[in-house]
Design an enzyme around this catalytic site. Sequence first.
Site, mmCIF file in Angstrom:
data_model
loop_
_atom_site.group_PDB
_atom_site.id
_atom_site.type_symbol
_atom_site.label_atom_id
_atom_site.label_comp_id
_atom_site.label_asym_id
_atom_site.label_seq_id
_atom_site.Cartn_x
_atom_site.Cartn_y
_atom_site.Cartn_z
ATOM 1 N N GLY A 49 0.655 -1.151 -0.029
ATOM 2 C CA GLY A 49 0.049 0.122 -0.017
ATOM 3 C C GLY A 49 0.839 1.270 0.142
ATOM 4 O O GLY A 49 0.318 2.169 -0.092
ATOM 5 N N CYS A 50 2.177 1.046 -0.151
ATOM 6 C CA CYS A 50 2.915 2.269 -0.142
ATOM 7 C C CYS A 50 3.598 2.610 -1.560
ATOM 8 O O CYS A 50 3.948 1.301 -2.183
ATOM 9 C CB CYS A 50 4.092 2.226 1.017
ATOM 10 S SG CYS A 50 3.760 1.941 2.724
ATOM 11 N N ALA A 51 3.519 3.767 -2.070
ATOM 12 C CA ALA A 51 4.175 3.920 -3.124
ATOM 13 C C ALA A 51 5.682 3.584 -3.512
ATOM 14 O O ALA A 51 6.108 3.175 -4.331
ATOM 15 C CB ALA A 51 4.058 5.314 -3.553
ATOM 16 N N SER A 52 6.418 3.712 -2.276
ATOM 17 C CA SER A 52 7.842 3.409 -2.274
ATOM 18 C C SER A 52 8.050 1.990 -1.455
ATOM 19 O O SER A 52 7.145 1.478 -1.017
ATOM 20 C CB SER A 52 8.623 4.423 -1.617
ATOM 21 O OG SER A 52 8.162 4.741 -0.362
#
Length: 137
Positions: A49-52
């Site tokens: 769920g994190c872009a990075s």
Amino acid sequence: MAQERFEELVETFEFLDDWEDRYRHVIDMGKAFPALPDALKVPATKVDGCASQVWLHPRIEDGRFDFAGESDAMIVRGLIAVLHDLYAGLPVGEITSVDAPAELARLGLDEHLSSQRSNGLRAMVQRIRETADAAAG
């Protein structure tokens, strides 16, 4: 309810009235946060769920919550450090009672993070809560 370290961070943010200064401070916190050993950067510690890329490795000692973490994005690594100030050292049974959105709003982060970063921050908080809940249960 917030930890003393987090209260100190709130005071620092009140002193830094310019968002750019606050942003730099969060990045500096990330640079100072201990690196996560590569051996702990595994699928089980990866936060979805994190872009990075984000990894959180929880530790519970004597009923108190702590974690190590890392990200490939410096601002996100700083956000991990912010969450560490918020949660580390609390009894595991108290983790889920921390109102993370309200506490983080005291820093003004909610107003300045992109929606992707905000989603990632929520995902990290959710992982912390789930881990503590399982350990307390």
